[in-house]
Write a protein that holds these residues in place. Sequence first.
Motif, mmCIF file in Angstrom:
data_model
loop_
_atom_site.group_PDB
_atom_site.id
_atom_site.type_symbol
_atom_site.label_atom_id
_atom_site.label_comp_id
_atom_site.label_asym_id
_atom_site.label_seq_id
_atom_site.Cartn_x
_atom_site.Cartn_y
_atom_site.Cartn_z
ATOM 1 N N VAL A 118 37.103 23.829 -31.336
ATOM 2 C CA VAL A 118 37.572 23.568 -29.612
ATOM 3 C C VAL A 118 37.393 24.840 -28.866
ATOM 4 O O VAL A 118 36.790 24.597 -27.729
ATOM 5 C CB VAL A 118 38.904 22.705 -29.492
ATOM 6 N N LEU A 119 37.779 25.923 -29.281
ATOM 7 C CA LEU A 119 37.496 27.174 -28.539
ATOM 8 C C LEU A 119 36.137 27.963 -28.700
ATOM 9 O O LEU A 119 35.572 28.158 -27.687
ATOM 10 C CB LEU A 119 38.633 28.276 -29.085
ATOM 11 N N GLU A 120 35.465 27.472 -29.778
ATOM 12 C CA GLU A 120 34.110 28.015 -30.117
ATOM 13 C C GLU A 120 33.239 27.389 -29.077
ATOM 14 O O GLU A 120 32.413 28.067 -28.262
ATOM 15 C CB GLU A 120 33.521 27.556 -31.515
ATOM 16 N N LEU A 121 33.240 25.982 -28.890
ATOM 17 C CA LEU A 121 32.387 25.216 -28.091
ATOM 18 C C LEU A 121 32.863 25.375 -26.461
ATOM 19 O O LEU A 121 31.807 25.451 -25.503
ATOM 20 C CB LEU A 121 32.793 23.534 -28.099
ATOM 21 N N ALA A 122 34.009 26.103 -26.272
ATOM 22 C CA ALA A 122 34.340 26.313 -24.852
ATOM 23 C C ALA A 122 33.610 27.607 -24.544
ATOM 24 O O ALA A 122 33.033 27.728 -23.453
ATOM 25 C CB ALA A 122 35.849 26.590 -24.811
ATOM 26 N N ARG A 123 33.559 28.533 -25.579
ATOM 27 C CA ARG A 123 32.910 29.804 -25.453
ATOM 28 C C ARG A 123 31.412 29.664 -25.061
ATOM 29 O O ARG A 123 30.673 30.094 -24.445
ATOM 30 C CB ARG A 123 33.061 31.070 -26.301
ATOM 31 N N LEU A 124 30.785 28.586 -25.717
ATOM 32 C CA LEU A 124 29.234 28.157 -25.601
ATOM 33 C C LEU A 124 28.952 27.449 -24.504
ATOM 34 O O LEU A 124 27.890 27.119 -24.176
ATOM 35 C CB LEU A 124 28.888 27.416 -26.954
ATOM 36 N N GLY A 125 30.148 26.973 -23.570
ATOM 37 C CA GLY A 125 29.953 26.146 -22.667
ATOM 38 C C GLY A 125 29.665 24.683 -22.872
ATOM 39 O O GLY A 125 29.390 23.959 -22.016
ATOM 40 N N HIS A 126 29.868 24.307 -24.052
ATOM 41 C CA HIS A 126 29.689 22.850 -24.389
ATOM 42 C C HIS A 126 31.107 22.077 -24.214
ATOM 43 O O HIS A 126 30.924 20.947 -24.983
ATOM 44 C CB HIS A 126 29.146 22.702 -25.884
#
Length: 267
Positions: A118-126
């Motif tokens: 969930v945090l990785e996707l937030a960093r990617l803007g997804h």
Amino acid sequence: MTELLTFPAASATLLEPRLPQPKPSTSPSRPFVTLTFATSLDSSLSLAPGVRTRLSGPGSKAMTHYIRSRHAAILIGVSTLIADSPSLNCRITGAASQPRPIIIDPHLRWTPNPADKVLELARLGHGLAPFVLTGVEAQSLPAASVALLEQHGGKYIPLAATSSGPSGRMRFDWHVVFDVLFREGLLSVMVEGGGQIINSLLEPRFHALIDSIIVTIAPTWLGQGGVVVSPSGIRDSAGIPIPAARLSDVSWHPFGEDVVLCGKLHP
């Protein structure tokens, strides 16, 4: 990025009466709440506690992401987060925005990690970073976790626990939860699970908070020992058991091998 999903316009039209409207006719005083989950024929969400179990087929999975696109927030319990490490984003083609993940974590069981999906996707803007609702007071929150969430655009929201279960664990009043989310500007909330979250929300005193129920029923039995959707039993004034909840305004829609049940809680 994971492949985007498509959901047919004809199918979306079938669901339209069950979803929050972009421009409500009246000014709301609380979020529009949709309770949605996938279950087996024996009303199980998973094979066993903590065991990730896929139930939705491709058609109903696309439906779930379409429903996410129509809500401002997705809410799950911390047990689901820890067991499944879900993305909690929307992958439907043409989605204009991402829903805000909401994590119910009274005892702060989840320790955020940059590798969390969930945090990785937030960093990617997804996707968006979560808001974590916890019973731990602000001054007692771990500084590193607070900083990590805030770096990604998320945050902790401390709440007072209004009741406790048999084990002494903290619980939140759903009226308080949805009031806090409404004040955060989240006008619609899609509640996805897990079992404790769903069963507690199906208690009679919270029925008026639920605007729509959408259940995917998969053509499989998981067997005994699974996480079952079954709210606590209730009795009438004479002590005779009566149904805990019943749906009205019901419709059924096939999506591949799955069947989707839509309805409203009967008052």
